[in-house]
Design a protein around this motif. Sequence first.
Motif, PDB file in Angstrom:
ATOM      1  N   HIS A 219       0.816  -1.221   0.000  1.00 28.10           N
ATOM      2  CA  HIS A 219       0.000   0.000   0.000  1.00 28.10           C
ATOM      3  C   HIS A 219       0.846   1.266   0.000  1.00 28.10           C
ATOM      4  N   THR A 220       1.926   1.247   0.787  1.00 24.61           N
ATOM      5  CA  THR A 220       2.753   2.439   0.972  1.00 24.61           C
ATOM      6  C   THR A 220       4.222   2.050   0.990  1.00 24.61           C
ATOM      7  N   ILE A 221       5.043   2.875   0.313  1.00 26.73           N
ATOM      8  CA  ILE A 221       6.484   2.708   0.378  1.00 26.73           C
ATOM      9  C   ILE A 221       7.083   3.973   0.991  1.00 26.73           C
ATOM     10  N   VAL A 222       7.803   3.810   2.082  1.00 29.50           N
ATOM     11  CA  VAL A 222       8.511   4.912   2.733  1.00 29.50           C
ATOM     12  C   VAL A 222       9.910   4.901   2.137  1.00 29.50           C
ATOM     13  N   GLU A 223      10.216   5.918   1.315  1.00 29.00           N
ATOM     14  CA  GLU A 223      11.366   5.844   0.421  1.00 29.00           C
ATOM     15  C   GLU A 223      12.468   6.832   0.772  1.00 29.00           C
ATOM     16  N   VAL A 224      13.663   6.290   1.020  1.00 29.37           N
ATOM     17  CA  VAL A 224      14.839   7.097   1.332  1.00 29.37           C
ATOM     18  C   VAL A 224      15.715   7.349   0.105  1.00 29.37           C
ATOM     19  N   SER A 225      15.570   6.528  -0.941  1.00 31.08           N
ATOM     20  CA  SER A 225      16.460   6.598  -2.098  1.00 31.08           C
ATOM     21  C   SER A 225      15.691   6.319  -3.380  1.00 31.08           C
ATOM     22  N   ALA A 226      14.846   7.258  -3.773  1.00 29.35           N
ATOM     23  CA  ALA A 226      14.016   7.062  -4.962  1.00 29.35           C
ATOM     24  C   ALA A 226      14.854   6.914  -6.222  1.00 29.35           C
ATOM     25  N   ALA A 227      15.992   7.605  -6.297  1.00 30.90           N
ATOM     26  CA  ALA A 227      16.833   7.526  -7.487  1.00 30.90           C
ATOM     27  C   ALA A 227      17.291   6.095  -7.747  1.00 30.90           C
ATOM     28  N   GLY A 240      -3.414   2.019  -6.560  1.00 28.43           N
ATOM     29  CA  GLY A 240      -3.704   3.089  -5.614  1.00 28.43           C
ATOM     30  C   GLY A 240      -2.630   3.312  -4.579  1.00 28.43           C
ATOM     31  N   GLY A 241      -1.531   2.583  -4.680  1.00 28.78           N
ATOM     32  CA  GLY A 241      -0.462   2.710  -3.694  1.00 28.78           C
ATOM     33  C   GLY A 241       0.334   3.990  -3.861  1.00 28.78           C
ATOM     34  N   ALA A 242       1.143   4.304  -2.851  1.00 30.32           N
ATOM     35  CA  ALA A 242       1.910   5.550  -2.848  1.00 30.32           C
ATOM     36  C   ALA A 242       3.361   5.285  -2.505  1.00 30.32           C
ATOM     37  N   VAL A 243       4.252   5.974  -3.232  1.00 31.42           N
ATOM     38  CA  VAL A 243       5.666   6.031  -2.881  1.00 31.42           C
ATOM     39  C   VAL A 243       5.891   7.379  -2.220  1.00 31.42           C
ATOM     40  N   CYS A 244       6.268   7.386  -0.953  1.00 32.19           N
ATOM     41  CA  CYS A 244       6.443   8.624  -0.200  1.00 32.19           C
ATOM     42  C   CYS A 244       7.933   8.869  -0.007  1.00 32.19           C
ATOM     43  N   VAL A 245       8.453   9.869  -0.705  1.00 32.88           N
ATOM     44  CA  VAL A 245       9.888  10.132  -0.787  1.00 32.88           C
ATOM     45  C   VAL A 245      10.248  11.242   0.187  1.00 32.88           C
ATOM     46  N   TYR A 246      11.114  10.938   1.153  1.00 31.18           N
ATOM     47  CA  TYR A 246      11.465  11.932   2.172  1.00 31.18           C
ATOM     48  C   TYR A 246      12.938  12.316   2.160  1.00 31.18           C
ATOM     49  N   ALA A 247      13.739  11.709   1.276  1.00 33.47           N
ATOM     50  CA  ALA A 247      15.173  12.001   1.231  1.00 33.47           C
ATOM     51  C   ALA A 247      15.688  11.758  -0.174  1.00 33.47           C
ATOM     52  N   ASP A 248      16.898  12.241  -0.446  1.00 38.58           N
ATOM     53  CA  ASP A 248      17.501  12.073  -1.769  1.00 38.58           C
ATOM     54  C   ASP A 248      18.802  11.281  -1.687  1.00 38.58           C
ATOM     55  N   PHE A 270       6.062  13.554  -2.403  1.00 39.75           N
ATOM     56  CA  PHE A 270       7.304  14.046  -1.827  1.00 39.75           C
ATOM     57  C   PHE A 270       7.018  14.707  -0.488  1.00 39.75           C
ATOM     58  N   VAL A 271       7.908  14.477   0.490  1.00 41.78           N
ATOM     59  CA  VAL A 271       7.632  14.853   1.875  1.00 41.78           C
ATOM     60  C   VAL A 271       8.771  15.697   2.432  1.00 41.78           C
ATOM     61  N   LEU A 272       8.449  16.904   2.876  1.00 47.03           N
ATOM     62  CA  LEU A 272       9.352  17.712   3.686  1.00 47.03           C
ATOM     63  C   LEU A 272       8.551  18.175   4.890  1.00 47.03           C
ATOM     64  N   VAL A 273       8.929  17.726   6.051  1.00 50.89           N
ATOM     65  CA  VAL A 273       8.100  17.928   7.231  1.00 50.89           C
ATOM     66  C   VAL A 273       7.872  19.406   7.533  1.00 50.89           C
ATOM     67  N   TYR A 274       8.865  20.249   7.266  1.00 50.41           N
ATOM     68  CA  TYR A 274       8.738  21.667   7.619  1.00 50.41           C
ATOM     69  C   TYR A 274       7.592  22.350   6.880  1.00 50.41           C
ATOM     70  N   THR A 275       7.354  21.945   5.648  1.00 44.31           N
ATOM     71  CA  THR A 275       6.372  22.643   4.818  1.00 44.31           C
ATOM     72  C   THR A 275       5.132  21.813   4.521  1.00 44.31           C
ATOM     73  N   GLU A 276       4.958  20.713   5.225  1.00 43.96           N
ATOM     74  CA  GLU A 276       3.754  19.918   4.981  1.00 43.96           C
ATOM     75  C   GLU A 276       2.519  20.692   5.442  1.00 43.96           C
ATOM     76  N   PRO A 277       1.345  20.351   4.930  1.00 43.30           N
ATOM     77  CA  PRO A 277       0.120  21.072   5.327  1.00 43.30           C
ATOM     78  C   PRO A 277      -0.054  21.096   6.840  1.00 43.30           C
ATOM     79  N   SER A 278      -0.475  22.226   7.345  1.00 40.24           N
ATOM     80  CA  SER A 278      -0.548  22.409   8.798  1.00 40.24           C
ATOM     81  C   SER A 278      -1.490  21.424   9.462  1.00 40.24           C
ATOM     82  N   ALA A 279      -2.603  21.097   8.813  1.00 37.83           N
ATOM     83  CA  ALA A 279      -3.539  20.141   9.421  1.00 37.83           C
ATOM     84  C   ALA A 279      -2.898  18.760   9.542  1.00 37.83           C
ATOM     85  N   ALA A 280      -2.146  18.371   8.523  1.00 38.70           N
ATOM     86  CA  ALA A 280      -1.472  17.071   8.572  1.00 38.70           C
ATOM     87  C   ALA A 280      -0.428  17.044   9.672  1.00 38.70           C
TER      88      ALA A 280
END
Length: 336
Positions: A219-227, A240-248, A270-280
Motif C-alpha cells: 500500500h505504501t512505500i517509505v522511500e529514502v532513495s528514490a533515485a 492506488g499505492g503511494a511512494v512517499c519520498v522523504y530524502a535524496d 514528496f515529503v518535507l516535514v517543515y512545509t507539509e500542510p498544517s492540518a497534517a
Amino acid sequence: MRAIVYDTGGDASVLQLVDRPVPEPGPGEVLVRLAVAGVNPTDWKSRRQGPAVGDWQIPGQDGAGVVEAVGAGVDAALTGERVWVWEAAWQRQWGTAAEYTVVPARQAVPLGDASFELGAALGIPFLTAHRCLTAGEFVPDALHAGALADHVVLVQGGAGAVGNAAIQLARWADATVVATVSSPEKARLAAAAGADHVVNYREQDVVAEVRAVAPEGVHTIVEVSAARNAEADVALLRPGGAVCVYADDGGDEVRVPIRRSMVPNARWQFVLVYTEPSAAKARAVSDVSAAVAQGAVRVGEAAGLPLHLHPLTATADAHRAVESGAVGKVLVTTGE
C-alpha cells in the motif's frame, strides 16, 4: 546560558560554544530548559548554508526538557511540564543546542513519564514518518492502533532514524511491515524496531522477496532513495499505492516509469516535514504523542535505534557523526 551558535556557513568547525542571556518567552511562547537535543541531517545542511534568520543561529529542531516559564496568553499551569519540542529552529534563531530555548506553546508537547532521550528523538524523524504513512490516497489521515490493520508497508532503509520511526508507527497501527537494509547488522536493528520481514538488498532480490510477502503489492512505500529504487517501487505497488519520498540518498533526481505508474494509479508523494500542510502536521503531533503515551515507540538498541550521546561542548562532533551517516540516533545532552 550556554549555547551553540554559528554566524557563518561552513563545516562543523563554525559551531561556537558561547554564553547568552536566557531568552524571555514572548506572547504565545514557552521557555524550555532543555535536557537533551536531537541532531538531524537538516541541522548540518542548514549549517553549511549559514543563518537563515538574522546574523546568528542556534542549531537544533528537536529536543526535550521542562517548561520553565510561559509568555502572555499561555496557561501558567504548563510551567514545570515535561515536554518534547519540534521545529524549534525552523525560521527562528533559538534552536535546541542550548540550555534553554523558546518556542510557540504548541511546539512544546507533553511528554509524560517518557525519557528525555525519547522526547528528543521524536520531532523530525517521527513527524516525517507519520506523513509518509498517511499521505497516500487509500490510507487513513491519522494513525492509531488498528488504523493500518489491512495494509502492507515497505520501508526502504529500515535502519535509519526515519525508517525506524516508520516501522514503529506502522506496527503500532497494525500494518505488516517489510524493511530493506544493506547489512546483517542493520537487519538486526530493523527487526528490533518491529519489522515483520527484513530484506538485505545487497544479497536478495527485493521485488521477489516483497512479492512473496505481499502478492498483490504494498500500500505504501517509505522511500529514502528514490533515485535507486524507482523501478522496484513501481513493481511493488498495489493499485492506488503511494511512494512517499522523504530524502535524496543516492541522487537528487529520480526517473519515474510513467506508464507503469499510471496503470495502478500510483501516487508519488514528496515529503518535507517543515512545509507539509498544517492540518497534517497537527495530526502527526497528536498521533505521535498518543503512541508515546501508549508506550508504542521506543529508542535505544533494543528498539533498533542505538543512541549516540554527546555533551553540549561536543556538538560539532555530533554534527560530524550525523553527516558521516551514523547508524542510530545522535543526541546532545544540554544540561550539566
